[in-house]
Design a protein around this motif. Structure first.
Motif: not given
Length: 208
Positions: A15, A18-19, A22-23, A92, A100, A102, A105, A129, A134, A164
């Protein structure tokens, strides 16, 4: 207990690398949109609730597949998926974009700018969320699918959600420090690949 501790440790490391990146955009926008402490609490509470519900569904799906005597297929499929996931997280680009998406999102960003949803934003955005596509969530969902018990399945996702929190709550404050350890993520992603090969090994062992 050891399994849950490893879940927390791995979730925490992943997390932080990455988390947040990303978020983090959603979280920063959420916090700057006149959010109260209650909003922030409900946001993370319902985000974790979403993870737990996904874990429960994953467990019963895995249970159903096992009831059809397809345990070998389940282990091999999840193992192959984890190997693919690990490589996707490392390289990636378009490969990661396959898992992943979008769409959710972008919907969350639009909802955050809508004043009509501001009253319930903690509930709405937290739960959405939790449903956000993810790769890391998929990995822990895979673990819930092969959990040995119902409690292990939902606790796996609950502990992942808790792991997280440091990144999601403090990431904006320590973003520079987090960037310094970002390269650690490749080691953690490699562990996902190793776990995938382990599941494939279990599938091969069950087939004998």
């Amino acid at each position: 207990m050891n399994n849950l501790l490893s879940t927390f440790a791995l979730g925490l490391g992943l997390s932080l690398t990455h988390c947040f990146f990303m978020c983090g955009g959603i979280l920063i926008l959420f916090n700057h949109n006149k959010s109260t402490y209650f909003d922030i609490f409900t946001y993370h509470f319902f985000r974790i609730i979403a993870y737990v519900l996904i874990g429960i569904i994953a467990y019963f799906l895995g249970y159903f597949i096992n009831s059809l005597n397809l345990q070998i297929f389940l282990y091999f499929f999840l193992g192959a998926f984890c190997v693919f996931l690990g490589f996707a997280l490392i390289v990636k680009g378009n490969l990661l974009a396959l898992i992943e998406n979008q769409f959710i999102y972008k919907k969350i960003i639009l909802l955050l700018s809508n004043k009509k949803t501001s009253k319930y934003k903690g509930f709405i955005f937290g739960f959405l969320n939790g449903l956000f596509p993810c790769g890391l969530v998929y990995f822990f969902v895979a673990k819930s699918m092969i959990a040995k018990s119902f409690n292990e399945a939902w606790l796996n996702m609950f502990v992942f959600g808790l792991s997280t929190l440091p990144a999601m709550l403090l990431g904006g404050v320590f973003v520079k420090e987090i960037r310094k350890i970002k390269n650690i993520q490749y080691f953690l992603f490699a562990l996902i690949i190793v776990y995938g090969f382990y599941l494939c090994y279990l599938a091969l062992k069950l087939s004998r």
